[in-house]
Design an enzyme around this catalytic site. Structure first.
Site, PDB file in Angstrom:
ATOM      1  N   CYS A   1       4.311   3.140   0.869  1.00 35.49           N
ATOM      2  CA  CYS A   1       3.477   3.576   1.993  1.00 35.49           C
ATOM      3  C   CYS A   1       3.334   2.428   2.985  1.00 35.49           C
ATOM      4  CB  CYS A   1       2.123   4.082   1.518  1.00 35.49           C
ATOM      5  SG  CYS A   1       1.220   2.883   0.556  1.00 35.49           S
TER       6      CYS A   1
ATOM      7  N   GLN B   1      -1.431  13.084  -2.149  1.00 37.17           N
ATOM      8  CA  GLN B   1      -0.950  12.904  -0.774  1.00 37.17           C
ATOM      9  C   GLN B   1      -1.787  13.758   0.166  1.00 37.17           C
ATOM     10  OE1 GLN B   1       1.148  10.809   0.302  1.00 37.17           O
ATOM     11  NE2 GLN B   1       2.419  10.219  -1.425  1.00 37.17           N
TER      12      GLN B   1
ATOM     13  N   TYR C   1       2.218   4.110 -11.029  1.00 37.20           N
ATOM     14  CA  TYR C   1       1.219   4.441 -10.003  1.00 37.20           C
ATOM     15  C   TYR C   1       1.277   5.953  -9.762  1.00 37.20           C
ATOM     16  CZ  TYR C   1       1.732  -0.575  -9.138  1.00 37.20           C
ATOM     17  OH  TYR C   1       1.813  -1.941  -9.268  1.00 37.20           O
TER      18      TYR C   1
END
Ligand SMILES: C[S@@+](CC[C@H](N)C(=O)[O-])C[C@H]1O[C@@H](n2cnc3c(N)ncnc32)[C@H](O)[C@@H]1O
Length: 480
Positions: free
Chosen positions: A436, A311, A340
């Site tokens: 996201c 991130q 993921y």
């Protein structure tokens, strides 16, 4: 007569007409959305810029049914939420869309957009808990990683004096214009020390005559500059992506770069000879340092190399981790599938709270980082499966008992249909889905609801102030 009752044979707005519009919000590409009307009807308006509450005079550029695409000619009334943008490149840059809107107004617009996205996916508002957006801890200097592009085609502002350098740029793409690059002197959303490195790399590339990549001719040497700073240790990684190796020139570059920007702890070169415009790598050469930075998230120290996902707003990633742990609510004896998983940011922090974690990730370098991080932190109950989830999740045997919990954090496109099918077969009791791209998350959540899960809660977090992006956490519980 109210416009909606207007006779349909009235002339509709067309290219070149001037109308007054009110800006109401943003869309997910960062464009301003509003309304206007004339005698022929009421129209939705899409504009490149605008702050909710602005009243603007527009020139119509085009129309598709009841939606107009327009250009702002003048502000007839500025919104009370309008603020002066901090960035010198704001007018052209595609990085930040809303620096001219006060942060609370940005959040309000994002919240409205999220509600619309959830409803459009068929998730009935009111049937689940929708929490307010958790604001970012900082609205400037928040990105700990930035990717700048070199280009032989510099974006030239209309008011620039004639004769300025046009064939070299290092920076970011202008909005809707990927053929050119703005020569960015300073980026307000990246970590502060990154601006010094950015300027130094530009200066050195000019001095050493490094040809910037030409996207049309597919020629040139310097392609990307990727910078990453560790919030925890202060270590700084600089990655120059080049089309060819050129060891001698790169040795000179590395020596000078480290002299002028001594804060850099690792300097790597990644080779990328193919035409595709992304900071991809065929091979990495480490010129200085260990080849990675050490970052801390939760209770775990991570090893991050240049090609691993992590991130980019690490302060807000702490809040995301906290949210995922709360929503997953592990009792201690579960098996968690971390789909993921990247470098294991979520899974490795969960490993201490459950019986076992299996992480699934495509990028080998990220899996290598995750395994090294597990070993360095003494985490023995986390295993990682490298490969495309569309194949690996089906092939991976279900652990004894069942995988009772799942964390899912896919890229923008959301779940591949094969991954969704395999996840349904594995039947986790609770799924915490980090999206996201809210539209993909909402679509997949709706599929899971059809397949037997109940959407319990949606918790949005703002990772990227001044942009339309939002991280949205969906919590789903199996009903059967
Ligand atoms: C949004 S990131 C999430 C990373 C991680 N959960 C974290 O919080 O740092 C998405 C990750 O999915 C990986 N990925 C993309 N496509 C994939 C695929 N087909 N199979 C497995 N992993 C994939 C990317 O490499 C990336 O690491």
């Amino acid at each position: 007569m109210h416009p909606s009752n207007a006779p349909s044979n009235l002339r509709k707005p067309r290219h070149g007409d001037r109308l007054v519009a009110t800006v109401e919000g943003f869309d997910e590409r960062g464009r301003a959305r509003g309304r206007t009307c004339d005698a022929s009807g009421e129209y939705a308006v899409e504009l490149a810029r605008g702050v909710p509450g602005d009243e603007v005079e527009i020139e119509v550029l085009g129309r598709r049914r009841q939606a107009l695409h327009g250009r702002v000619l003048a502000w007839t009334r500025a919104s009370a939420d309008r603020v002066a943008p901090r960035c010198a490149h704001f007018a052209a840059c595609g990085g930040c869309s809303f620096q001219d809107a006060a942060y609370p107004a940005q959040l309000a617009a994002k919240a409205r957009l999220l509600e619309r996205t959830l409803s459009r996916a068929g998730l009935a508002l009111g049937a689940f808990e929708l929490q307010p957006i958790r604001p970012a801890p900082a609205v400037f200097g928040y990105r700990t990683k930035m990717d700048f592009t070199f280009s032989a085609r510099r974006w030239i502002d209309l008011d620039e004096p004639a004769g300025a350098v046009a064939d070299f740029a290092l920076g970011l793409h202008p909005r809707d214009f990927h053929g050119k690059v703005i020569d960015v002197g300073r980026c307000e959303i990246q970590f502060e020390r990154g601006n010094h490195v950015l300027r130094t790399v530009r200066e050195l590339c000019r001095e050493l005559d490094f040809a910037p990549w030409d996207v049309v001719r597919h020629t040139g040497f310097a392609r990307h500059l990727v910078l990453r700073e560790s919030r925890a240790t202060g270590e700084l990684l600089a990655n120059l992506v080049t089309a060819t190796e050129e060891p001698e020139r790169m040795a000179t570059f590395a020596r000078e770069l480290l002299r002028r920007a001594p804060a850099i702890t690792t300097f790597v070169q990644n080779l990328h000879s193919k035409p595709a415009q992304a900071a991809l790598s065929e091979r990495e050469l480490v010129h200085q340092g260990p080849g990675f930075v050490r970052e801390r998230l939760g209770e775990t120290e991570f090893r991050l190399s240049s090609n691993s996902f992590f991130q980019t707003n690490v302060a807000q990633a702490e809040a995301l981790l906290e949210t995922v742990v709360e929503e997953l609510a592990p009792g201690g004896d579960e098996h968690v599938d971390d789909l993921y998983c990247g470098t294991g940011a979520l899974g490795l922090n969960l490993a201490r709270r459950v019986r076992a974690v299996t992480g699934f990730e495509l990028v080998e370098a990220a899996v290598a980082d995750a395994r090294a991080t597990a070993a360095a932190n003494g985490i023995e109950n986390a295993t990682f499966v490298a490969g495309d989830l569309a194949h690996t999740l089906v092939a991976e045997a279900r652990p004894a008992g069942e995988p009772t919990l799942a964390v899912v954090d896919p890229p923008r496109a959301g779940l591949h249909s094969k991954v969704l099918a395999a996840l349904i077969v594995r039947a986790p009791r609770r799924i915490v889905y980090v999206a996201c791209h809210a539209a993909s998350g909402a679509r997949d959540a709706a599929e899971l609801v059809t397949a037997g899960w109940r959407l319990v809660r949606v918790r949005p977090l703002d990772f990227f102030p001044h942009t339309p992006h939002l991280e949205t956490v969906f919590t789903l519980e199996r009903t059967g």
